[in-house]
Design a protein around this motif. Structure first.
Motif, mmCIF file in Angstrom:
data_model
loop_
_atom_site.group_PDB
_atom_site.id
_atom_site.type_symbol
_atom_site.label_atom_id
_atom_site.label_comp_id
_atom_site.label_asym_id
_atom_site.label_seq_id
_atom_site.Cartn_x
_atom_site.Cartn_y
_atom_site.Cartn_z
ATOM 1 N N ARG A 18 -42.453 59.961 79.352
ATOM 2 C CA ARG A 18 -41.769 61.017 80.115
ATOM 3 C C ARG A 18 -42.371 61.162 81.511
ATOM 4 N N ALA B 151 -30.767 72.473 77.476
ATOM 5 C CA ALA B 151 -32.117 71.935 77.318
ATOM 6 C C ALA B 151 -33.128 73.076 77.374
ATOM 7 N N LEU C 9 -29.863 68.240 68.880
ATOM 8 C CA LEU C 9 -29.908 66.795 69.085
ATOM 9 C C LEU C 9 -28.533 66.179 68.853
ATOM 10 N N ARG D 286 -41.567 69.596 76.777
ATOM 11 C CA ARG D 286 -41.834 68.667 75.675
ATOM 12 C C ARG D 286 -43.310 68.276 75.612
ATOM 13 N N GLU E 220 -32.880 72.649 65.905
ATOM 14 C CA GLU E 220 -33.195 71.582 66.843
ATOM 15 C C GLU E 220 -32.383 70.315 66.536
ATOM 16 N N ASP F 37 -39.988 64.912 69.497
ATOM 17 C CA ASP F 37 -40.465 66.176 70.042
ATOM 18 C C ASP F 37 -39.759 67.375 69.425
ATOM 19 N N MET F 38 -38.497 67.230 69.050
ATOM 20 C CA MET F 38 -37.763 68.339 68.466
ATOM 21 C C MET F 38 -38.251 68.682 67.062
ATOM 22 N N ARG G 54 -35.085 57.241 74.789
ATOM 23 C CA ARG G 54 -34.905 58.656 75.111
ATOM 24 C C ARG G 54 -34.605 59.468 73.859
ATOM 25 N N GLU H 198 -36.742 62.501 72.088
ATOM 26 C CA GLU H 198 -36.145 63.801 71.787
ATOM 27 C C GLU H 198 -36.277 64.131 70.305
#
Length: 406
Positions: free
Chosen positions: A362, A257, A241, A304, A237, A195-196, A188, A192
């Motif tokens: 996802r 989020a 995180l 995302r 970002e 994608d961030m 996970r 994150e």
């Protein structure tokens, strides 16, 4: 074969101590009875020695030990008798139940009880005196009580072993759950992080390459402006995180989020970052306001997927339109991103394929369907002419609560 019946230390100790004790009683002239056929003093030592030999086999060969012990005890009744022989027999009976087969453990207590009852009734009928009850009591103490004690100890050991195995199994399951939880959390956080940051770093890589390869002040200035904007956004970002990592802590509140309401800003940023590559990004949101709010996991996954698709378009898409479509039909949210498939001029950013893996993960966690690939542009949706190929990313996400897989 010889090593399998080798007596253990306890058996040797019991056999030696029993034999020495019996010899000592014999030397002292202490016997349990008299006036029997074999009344010679040395005759008592024969069943005593046989019973000591049975003690050596008490654990590794309990059935053979019990057989020898019964014969030795019967033989002892025809001599002056030895208390050591009787005491060793009780241990042999106990060991036969404790170390013998499950069938023997079940049958021996019942058999010794029946023998005790039958002997008591028989001696009462024979002697017709109350003192005959003492004989039955002695038989019960020598045979039934040791067998019953062996059953009790065996049951306790079996229960303890079952509890130990259950505890070990529980520990293994807990370790497996912990390992799976750690792996799921790492996956996970990897999604994150990718994608961030990937969107901003891709823009930084492309525009820095352009600034270095094109010797033009205006181009360099524009590239530096885009690089600064993406660096600031990427830093923001990263802070979010860190907020996710510290979620639930005392000094850090959980970070909000991103939602689909922020797609306009994402589209605008993509247009700025992709202007030098000829990309024009548009958003088509056909959802109705009355459809209701989306569950947070679904909305985050949709955002995302769009973000990663735009990042891939920025790195790989040929000049042309990039269309983001968001729609909702019943209990399904549809996310689709199309771009022109082909080679592009100018600087590009390398890809690892982790983005597609993350998007598929996802969607799978939400119980949806995911598809990505190149296809002809004349599919009837106006994406291009018959000679143009497009790259399409399409995801269908269930919007019902409780669809997320743990």
């Amino acid at each position: 074969m010889l090593t399998s019946i080798r007596p253990d230390r306890d058996a040797v100790a019991l056999a030696v101590s029993g034999l020495l004790g019996g010899v000592l009683l014999w030397l002292l002239g202490l016997h349990t009875q008299g006036g029997h056929p074999f009344s010679a003093p040395w005759a008592t030592l024969v069943p005593l020695t046989a019973m000591a030999a049975a003690e050596l086999l008490r654990r590794n060969a309990p059935r053979a030990a019990l057989t020898i012990g019964v014969l030795a005890l019967v033989a002892d009744q025809f001599t002056r008798g030895s208390l050591a022989t009787v005491l060793m027999f009780t241990d042999v009976m106990y060991a036969a139940v404790l170390y013998g087969t499950p069938a023997a453990a079940r049958r021996l207590p019942v058999a010794t009880l029946l023998i005790t009852v039958a002997s008591t009734i028989g001696f009462l009928a024979w002697f017709r005196k109350p003192e005959a009850l003492l004989i039955g009591l002695v038989i019960g103490l020598v045979s039934f009580v040791p067998a019953l004690t062996g059953v009790s100890v065996r049951t306790h050991r079996t229960s303890a072993e079952a509890a130990r195995l259950a505890a070990a199994q529980t520990a293994r399951l807990a370790e497996m759950d912990r390992t799976q939880a750690v792996a799921a959390e790492r996956a996970r956080m990897a999604r994150e992080l990718h994608d961030m940051v990937a969107n901003h770093l891709s823009a930084v890589a492309i525009h820095s390459t352009a600034a270095l390869s094109i010797d033009d002040p205006d181009t360099s200035r524009n590239a530096l402006k885009v690089i600064r904007e993406n660096s600031v956004e990427g830093l923001s970002e990263m802070r979010r995180l860190i907020g996710l990592l510290r979620e639930g802590g005392e000094d850090q509140a959980p970070a909000a989020a991103p939602t689909l309401a922020a797609l306009d800003s994402l589209i605008e940023q993509t247009n700025v970052n992709g202007a030098s590559g000829g990309l024009v990004c548009t958003l088509e949101d056909t959802r109705e306001e009355a459809a209701g709010a989306l569950p947070t996991p679904v909305e985050l996954a949709a955002y995302r997927i769009v973000q990663e698709s735009l990042t891939n378009a920025l790195k790989h898409a040929a000049p042309g339109p990039v269309v983001v479509r968001i729609g909702r039909t019943g209990a399904l949210l549809t996310v689709e991103v199309t771009s022109v498939f082909g080679s592009r001029p100018g600087p590009t950013a390398p890809g690892s394929g982790a983005g597609l893996v993350g998007m598929r993960e996802r969607v799978t966690l939400l119980g949806g369907m995911f598809d990505a690939g190149a296809e002809s542009g004349d599919g009837g949706d106006g994406d291009g002419d018959g000679g143009t190929k497009i790259w399409r990313v399409r995801a269908q996400l269930p919007v019902a609560e409780g669809t997320v897989r743990e």
